[in-house]
Design a protein around this motif. Sequence first.
Motif, PDB file in Angstrom:
ATOM      1  N   UNK A  30       1.114  -1.242  -0.096  1.00 58.46           N
ATOM      2  CA  UNK A  30      -0.227  -0.204   0.174  1.00 58.46           C
ATOM      3  C   UNK A  30       0.745   1.289   0.447  1.00 58.46           C
ATOM      4  N   UNK A  31       1.015   1.678  -1.159  1.00 57.41           N
ATOM      5  CA  UNK A  31       1.739   3.253  -1.231  1.00 57.41           C
ATOM      6  C   UNK A  31       3.253   2.749  -0.887  1.00 57.41           C
ATOM      7  N   UNK A  32       3.830   1.692  -1.721  1.00 57.42           N
ATOM      8  CA  UNK A  32       4.439   1.469  -1.489  1.00 57.42           C
ATOM      9  C   UNK A  32       5.594   0.473  -0.454  1.00 57.42           C
ATOM     10  N   UNK A  33       4.860   0.493   0.480  1.00 56.46           N
ATOM     11  CA  UNK A  33       4.522  -0.443   2.012  1.00 56.46           C
ATOM     12  C   UNK A  33       4.193  -1.708   1.541  1.00 56.46           C
ATOM     13  N   UNK A  34       4.973  -2.481   2.042  1.00 55.03           N
ATOM     14  CA  UNK A  34       4.609  -4.090   1.924  1.00 55.03           C
ATOM     15  C   UNK A  34       3.633  -4.016   3.386  1.00 55.03           C
ATOM     16  N   UNK A  35       2.583  -4.637   3.128  1.00 51.03           N
ATOM     17  CA  UNK A  35       1.644  -4.521   4.023  1.00 51.03           C
ATOM     18  C   UNK A  35       1.398  -6.177   4.286  1.00 51.03           C
ATOM     19  N   UNK A  36       1.078  -6.697   3.610  1.00 51.41           N
ATOM     20  CA  UNK A  36       0.635  -8.905   2.850  1.00 51.41           C
ATOM     21  C   UNK A  36       1.703  -9.163   2.339  1.00 51.41           C
ATOM     22  N   UNK A  37       1.456 -10.583   2.400  1.00 53.83           N
ATOM     23  CA  UNK A  37       3.122 -11.616   1.725  1.00 53.83           C
ATOM     24  C   UNK A  37       1.634 -12.718   1.433  1.00 53.83           C
ATOM     25  N   UNK A  38       1.229 -12.726   0.107  1.00 54.57           N
ATOM     26  CA  UNK A  38       1.067 -14.529  -0.023  1.00 54.57           C
ATOM     27  C   UNK A  38       2.082 -15.085  -0.690  1.00 54.57           C
TER      28      UNK A  38
END
Length: 78
Positions: A30-38
Motif C-alpha cells: 500500500x503506497x509502496x510499503x509492504x502490508x501483506x505477503x502471499x
Amino acid sequence: MKRVAIAEAKAHFSALVERVEGGEEIVIARRGKPVARLVPEPRTRRAAVDVFRAAWELGGLDLPGIIELPLDDVDLDR
C-alpha cells in the motif's frame, strides 16, 4: 519476490494465486510499503506406510497379480 499494489492484487488475484501455487512469493503493498505477503502452503510428504495403510484397510494388495518381477536372476545375498 514480486511486489504488487493492492489494486493490482485485487484485479488479478486468481493469477497471483496461480503464481504462488507455483512456488513464488508475492508481497502486497500500500503506497509502496509492504502490508501483506502471499506465500505457498507447505507441501506435506506422505510416508509409504500412510499410502499403503488405506489399501490394507480395504483388504490388502495383490502385488503378484499386478506386477510380475523376474526374480530368478536376482541375487538377494548381495
